[in-house]
Design an enzyme around this catalytic site. Structure first.
Site, PDB file in Angstrom:
ATOM      1  N   LYS A  39       0.696  -1.275   0.123  1.00  0.00           N
ATOM      2  CA  LYS A  39      -0.013  -0.013  -0.083  1.00  0.00           C
ATOM      3  C   LYS A  39       0.838   1.270  -0.043  1.00  0.00           C
ATOM      4  CE  LYS A  39      -0.462  -0.208   4.984  1.00  0.00           C
ATOM      5  NZ  LYS A  39      -1.379  -0.337   6.065  1.00  0.00           N
ATOM      6  N   ARG A 137     -10.325   0.040  14.875  1.00  0.00           N
ATOM      7  CA  ARG A 137     -10.082   0.632  13.583  1.00  0.00           C
ATOM      8  C   ARG A 137     -11.130   0.092  12.471  1.00  0.00           C
ATOM      9  NH1 ARG A 137      -3.910   0.920  11.675  1.00  0.00           N
ATOM     10  NH2 ARG A 137      -4.610  -1.202  10.889  1.00  0.00           N
ATOM     11  N   TYR A 259      15.648  29.731   9.607  1.00  0.00           N
ATOM     12  CA  TYR A 259      14.361  30.567  10.335  1.00  0.00           C
ATOM     13  C   TYR A 259      14.643  30.537  11.890  1.00  0.00           C
ATOM     14  CZ  TYR A 259      12.482  30.937   5.633  1.00  0.00           C
ATOM     15  OH  TYR A 259      11.800  31.099   4.299  1.00  0.00           O
ATOM     16  N   MET A 307      11.569  24.552   3.342  1.00  0.00           N
ATOM     17  CA  MET A 307      10.899  23.655   2.480  1.00  0.00           C
ATOM     18  C   MET A 307      11.577  23.006   1.373  1.00  0.00           C
ATOM     19  SD  MET A 307       7.847  25.059  -0.249  1.00  0.00           S
ATOM     20  CE  MET A 307       6.742  25.632   0.919  1.00  0.00           C
TER      21      MET A 307
END
Length: 368
Positions: A39, A137, A259, A307
């Site tokens: 998956k 679940r 940052y 990013m």
């Protein structure tokens, strides 16, 4: 595929190691069949490459989350058995049947819809049925299981290939849930029609042979993670991520990095910046906690993850060993994926399935 010359980082995927990991798990499983969970695009490495390599190693049964993934598996391994873990999506009955996908039915409503579809087609349809023994679940809870036992006609027209459950705490070998779920699954399947029983995910394969039963379904261990203390170091590395150094800063005095100025270099040093960031699946939580390996030296990630950019303190690497275009290992080759994941308060599953689209990809170790 992005050419290496146009990418800031290269993701090398060792399909030979993937196949070897499946073979190891298959040996550990003993008499049980060993499937492969593919998956999320085979945990990020690519179904189109993973499935043929696994099939060549001997895997005949695959598990996906969604029918679209199942269709991809069928394209690359047409004779395989393909289960869809998320169940029977409403309105998709014809698609499952036409593609030969086996839904893992998760509630009585899905069982009834698949039974009606079998009747409409005039033939038996294969399925698996998930029994929830503690995850809360997906799967049938106790009352629904008791109804299946009391009303066998609910399964008319269905070819039940397997009963499934999923362990909640197999990565914690001493957890009391393991014995509870195993006993409950054995008790319930003992009163249901005979079919293969499947309970073991990757860590449960290492937990105890009692978990193996008829069919084991490893996932993350195939891709190089060691998801339990019982299997530490057993799996071969499949994913190797290397980024090119874009720039080296020679810092002569005190200076902040990134940052928020969250890291401060107290004196002379060197900082190497690479073109990878959270836009590529390299998690922001690695800021000031992650690490890489370059020229045989482990170097800390300093400052926040941007990013597209990350920076490493290479002050301890001998002069002349790190220049622009040199490669730094971010996963593999000295950077253990499970250790790295822990640095970011996550797990290898998230790192693998988040591998970005901007990497050049190089598949090695098997016919591709």
């Amino acid at each position: 595929m992005i050419p290496k010359r146009l990418a800031a980082a290269t993701l090398t995927i060792d399909l030979g190691a993937l196949a070897d990991n499946w073979r190891l798990l298959d040996r550990l499983a003993g008499r049980a069949e060993t499937a492969a969970v593919v998956k999320a695009d085979a945990y990020g490495i690519g179904i189109a490459h993973a499935v043929p390599a696994l099939a060549a190693a001997g895997c005949r049964t695959f598990f996906t989350a969604l029918p679209d993934e199942g269709e991809q598996v069928r394209r690359h391994a047409p004779d395989s058995v393909v289960y869809v873990l998320d169940g029977l999506l409403p309105g998709a009955e014809d698609d499952y049947a036409a593609l030969g996908l086996i839904p893992v039915l998760n509630d009585l409503g899905q069982i009834e819809r698949w039974r009606r579809h079998a009747a409409a087609l005039g033939r038996r349809l294969a399925c698996a049925i998930h029994l929830d023994t503690g995850m809360t679940r997906l799967g049938l809870l106790g009352q629904a299981v008791e109804r299946l036992i009391a009303e066998p006609a609910l399964l008319d027209g269905l070819d039940v290939r397997a009963w499934l459950t999923h362990p909640a705490c197999a990565d914690l070998p001493g957890h009391e849930m393991n014995a509870h779920q195993l006993a409950l699954f054995r008790e319930r399947t003992g009163r249901l029609p005979r079919a293969a029983r499947s309970a073991a995910n990757s860590p449960a394969i290492f937990l105890d042979p009692e978990w193996h039963m008829d069919l084991v379904r490893p996932g993350v261990a195939l891709y190089g993670s060691n998801p339990s203390p019982l299997c530490r170091g057993a799996m071969k590395e499949v994913v190797h991520l290397k980024a090119r150094v874009l720039q080296v800063h020679e810092v002569t005095g005190e200076r902040t990095i990134g940052y928020g100025a969250t890291h401060r270099l107290g004196g002379p040093g060197r900082i190497a910046t690479c073109g990878v960031g959270y836009g590529d699946g390299y998690l922001r939580s690695f800021g000031n906690r992650g690490f890489g390996v370059i020229a045989g030296h482990r170097v800390p990630l300093v400052g926040r993850v941007s990013m597209d950019l990350i920076s490493f303190d290479i002050t301890g690497v001998p002069e002349g060993r790190v220049e622009p275009a040199a490669e730094i290992s971010l996963i593999g080759d000295g950077v253990d994926i499970d250790e790295l994941a822990a640095k970011g308060d996550t797990i290898a599953y998230e790192l693998l399935t988040g591998l970005g689209a901007r990497y050049a990809r190089d598949y090695v170790g098997a016919s591709v």
